[in-house]
Design a protein around this motif. Structure first.
Motif, mmCIF file in Angstrom:
data_model
loop_
_atom_site.group_PDB
_atom_site.id
_atom_site.type_symbol
_atom_site.label_atom_id
_atom_site.label_comp_id
_atom_site.label_asym_id
_atom_site.label_seq_id
_atom_site.Cartn_x
_atom_site.Cartn_y
_atom_site.Cartn_z
ATOM 1 N N LEU A 93 0.824 -1.200 0.000
ATOM 2 C CA LEU A 93 0.000 0.000 0.000
ATOM 3 C C LEU A 93 0.862 1.255 0.000
ATOM 4 N N ILE B 112 4.046 -0.717 3.727
ATOM 5 C CA ILE B 112 2.860 -1.320 4.336
ATOM 6 C C ILE B 112 2.454 -2.499 3.472
ATOM 7 N N CYS C 203 -0.180 -5.606 2.822
ATOM 8 C CA CYS C 203 -1.559 -6.008 3.088
ATOM 9 C C CYS C 203 -1.865 -7.282 2.315
ATOM 10 N N SER D 49 -1.546 -7.649 8.376
ATOM 11 C CA SER D 49 -1.073 -6.402 7.780
ATOM 12 C C SER D 49 0.124 -5.909 8.580
ATOM 13 N N VAL E 149 -4.909 -1.726 9.137
ATOM 14 C CA VAL E 149 -5.332 -1.287 7.810
ATOM 15 C C VAL E 149 -6.855 -1.397 7.755
ATOM 16 N N PHE F 69 -1.276 3.835 9.231
ATOM 17 C CA PHE F 69 -2.030 3.971 7.986
ATOM 18 C C PHE F 69 -2.333 5.441 7.716
#
Length: 292
Positions: free
Chosen positions: A19, A37, A39, A150, A165, A202
């Motif tokens: 992400l 990040i 995910c 995540s 997330v 996030f």
């Protein structure tokens, strides 16, 4: 694909998205320090196992163009067998649905599923961290799939901390091109000086970025075009070193609407983000099935 016998046991291997991806420096050994990040998403390969008692590892479906012994799934089984000292063997089949060369981590996820599944089936007894330590020997993304949630990643991608997330849907587009990761990492115009995060979350990392995508767009116009097309529906971003680009949506309905429009031109996927890897509690699941 080779016929899979009915007795073979299936285990899922989900894809991932980056992400956010920032390169903070290039180390003296040539590796890059990054922050990202990770995910998990609901797009899966399936790995099938049939146990053997003669110690042989047989890979029936290696990735096209490589030998069985070079395949990450085979190497994962061989690594676990050596580390554990087990006398057990296995036959392995892969049913591939995650596109290769897309930055979705399919090969790494397959290897992680092999480590997690065979650790349970062979009763090796390794804990999650021990499997992650084995996984990094196979590839920088493998530990994330074993980590199973995540994550905010540092180092070469192996230093992981859990990150929240929001539940989202994603539309992922695969341009008709295979991006060579090594070519991007060695590119003279690759940005390698992003500022490290102090309190990553996030929210604090918004707006998300991918330090690799500028040079990928330069080298692969097909990826640039896919990014432009998807940007009509939101903040599009490339995952990993490409070639896939994606956009997020708060609801399944919104994602399906975007998917209907872009899938007329591209290989595309409408998929939900996963909060946890389906094999996160595999030891309990295998224990229940063997005792019941």
């Amino acid at each position: 694909m080779a016929d899979i016998p009915g007795k073979a046991l299936p285990f899922p291997a989900p894809a991932k998205l980056n992400l956010d991806l920032r390169i903070t420096r290039r180390r003296e050994d040539g590796y890059h320090e990054l922050e990202s990040i990770f995910c998990l998403i609901g797009l899966y390969d399936t790995v099938y196992f049939s146990l053997r008692d003669d110690g042989k590892i047989i890979m029936h479906t290696p990735v096209e163009g490589i030998t069985s012994e070079q395949d990450l799934a085979y190497r994962a089984a061989d690594l676990l067998q050596t580390a554990s000292g087990t006398k057990s063997g296995v036959e392995i089949w892969l049913d591939k649905n995650i596109p290769t060369g897309g930055g979705l981590g399919g090969g790494s996820s397959d290897a992680a599923t092999v480590l997690m599944a065979l650790n349970a089936l062979w009763k090796c007894g390794f804990d999650r961290q021990a499997l992650m330590d084995l996984g990094v020997k196979l590839g920088a993304d493998v530990p994330f799939f074993i980590f199973g949630r995540s994550a905010f990643a540092k180092g070469i991608g192996e230093k992981l901390t859990e990150i929240d997330v929001p539940k989202q849907w994603y539309v992922v587009v695969k341009p008709p091109v295979h991006v060579a990761t090594g070519k991007i990492f060695s590119h003279p115009r690759l940005t390698r000086n992003s500022k490290p995060s102090i309190m990553p979350s996030f929210q604090t990392l918004q707006p998300f970025q991918n330090d690799m995508q500028a040079v990928v767009f330069e080298e692969y116009p097909e990826v640039w075009q896919a990014y432009l097309d998807l940007s009509a529906y939101g903040n599009a971003l490339m995952t990993g070193s490409g070639a896939c680009v994606f956009v997020s949506a708060e609801s399944k309905e919104k994602a399906e609407n975007i998917y209907r429009q872009v899938s007329e031109k591209y290989e595309a996927y409408c998929i939900e983000g996963l909060g946890v890897h389906p094999l996160f509690h595999i030891d309990e699941k295998v224990g229940e099935s063997s005792s019941g």
